[in-house]
Write a protein that holds these residues in place. Structure first.
Motif, short mmCIF file in Angstrom:
data_model
loop_
_atom_site.label_atom_id
_atom_site.label_comp_id
_atom_site.label_asym_id
_atom_site.label_seq_id
_atom_site.Cartn_x
_atom_site.Cartn_y
_atom_site.Cartn_z
N LYS A 190 -26.21 -5.01 22.81
CA LYS A 190 -26.90 -3.78 23.18
C LYS A 190 -27.95 -3.40 22.15
N TYR A 191 -27.70 -3.72 20.88
CA TYR A 191 -28.67 -3.40 19.84
C TYR A 191 -30.00 -4.09 20.10
N PHE A 192 -29.98 -5.33 20.56
CA PHE A 192 -31.21 -6.09 20.75
C PHE A 192 -31.96 -5.68 22.02
N PRO A 199 -32.32 0.48 15.36
CA PRO A 199 -32.59 -0.25 16.60
C PRO A 199 -34.07 -0.54 16.74
N TYR A 258 -33.16 0.29 7.39
CA TYR A 258 -31.73 0.54 7.49
C TYR A 258 -31.46 2.04 7.38
N ALA A 270 -37.69 -4.84 13.67
CA ALA A 270 -36.39 -5.29 14.17
C ALA A 270 -36.59 -6.26 15.34
N VAL A 281 -26.89 0.32 8.09
CA VAL A 281 -26.93 -0.15 9.47
C VAL A 281 -28.39 -0.29 9.88
N ASN A 314 -21.59 -4.85 21.68
CA ASN A 314 -22.31 -3.85 20.89
C ASN A 314 -23.53 -4.45 20.20
N LYS A 315 -23.38 -5.66 19.66
CA LYS A 315 -24.53 -6.31 19.04
C LYS A 315 -25.59 -6.67 20.06
N ASP A 327 -35.79 -8.17 18.86
CA ASP A 327 -35.21 -7.74 20.13
C ASP A 327 -35.14 -8.93 21.06
N ALA A 372 -32.15 -2.30 22.80
CA ALA A 372 -32.44 -0.87 22.61
C ALA A 372 -33.93 -0.70 22.33
#
Length: 293
Positions: free
Chosen positions: A92-94, A129, A122, A136, A126, A89-90, A138, A96
């Motif tokens: 996938k965040y980078f 993305p 945030y 953020a 959270v 999951n983490k 990536d 997105a």
């Protein structure tokens, strides 16, 4: 008047006696055991018998169930350890991202001096993305830039008649090792400085991987305009990356107010940030100077 031997007096044809059927070329094996020569069973019958006997054995069923439970337990342990070190999951965040984010991020890496707000946004505690927040970090741009750098290095070596698979593999492995060493050094520095932040290994890997963008621009300019153009672009991209690293780590790791502190911990955090930024031009030069002649 004489008649043909095949006809009677009234001209009728006599029926010929039926000839016996020829012997079959192959034996009929559809009857099971009886059709096999020597009374042997059909092929595969003994295997089926052994399988049926094994399935009917209670001890075999218990052993199979026990083996299945061990395999399932081992699979769960592997997934647990994998998620412990690499969270899908983490990760996938980078990744997105979208086209608009990639274009704006590349512009920010090349010219970051006019950017004002460097804080990560945030939503309900959270982080947003990357496609929704330019600040953020990536991993898409570093990954694509690394692949592009390797391909560009192969093209540069081919133009100079120095290409070989060994040299290309050496360039790729050297670039990857330098990034890993840099990330480990940053993790050690953050640990020794007792910095409390939300930075993870993926964050540091993203910030360290942004240097590939400057490396690509420097090599391309060197191939087009020679060594003079290479050094000009190298100086520009290095200074831009240093500014980007300082401002990003200031808000992400050190906090917006920690840089102005006077305590020993604040000074150590400042030295860590400046050291990480100052180290970028050296790595860029070391990984690109041999590609431009």
């Amino acid at each position: 008047m004489a008649y043909h031997s095949g006809y009677g007096a009234h001209g009728s044809k006599h029926r010929a006696r039926a000839a016996p059927d020829p012997p079959p070329l192959f034996d009929d094996t559809s009857g099971g055991y009886s059709s096999q020569p020597g009374g042997y069973p059909a092929p595969g019958a003994d295997v089926a018998f052994n399988v049926n006997h094994l399935l009917g054995d209670p001890m075999a069923n218990v052993a199979m169930a026990y083996g299945s439970s061990i395999a399932s337990h081992g699979k769960d342990m592997v997934h647990k350890e994998l998620h412990r070190f690499v969270s899908v999951n983490k990760l996938k965040y980078f990744f997105a991202v979208d086209t608009a984010y990639v274009a704006k991020k590349l512009g920010l890496l090349v010219f970051p001096y006019t950017h004002q707000n460097w804080e990560v946004q945030y939503s309900r505690d959270v982080p947003l993305p990357p496609r929704q927040d330019l600040n953020a970090p990536d991993l898409y741009i570093p990954t694509m830039a690394f692949i592009t750098y390797v391909l560009l290095a192969g093209m540069a070596l081919g133009i100079q008649k120095r290409f070989s698979p060994e040299v290309l593999g050496l360039c790729a492995s050297t670039a990857l090792v330098w990034v890993v060493m840099e990330v480990l050094a940053l993790l050690l520095g953050l640990y020794l400085a007792t910095v409390r932040s939300d930075l993870s290994t993926f964050h540091l890997l993203a910030y360290s991987g942004y240097k590939y963008v400057g490396m690509i621009l420097s090599v391309l300019t060197g191939l087009l305009f020679g060594s003079n153009g290479y050094y000009v672009v190298l100086a520009w991209t290095s200074s831009a990356l240093m500014y980007f690293i300082v401002r990003s780590l200031r808000t992400a790791a050190l906090g917006s107010d920690s840089m102005g502190g006077s305590g020993p911990r604040q000074r150590l955090q400042l030295y860590l940030t400046l050291g990480a930024a100052a180290f970028q031009p050296l790595i860029i030069y070391w990984l690109t100077f041999h590609l431009v002649r």
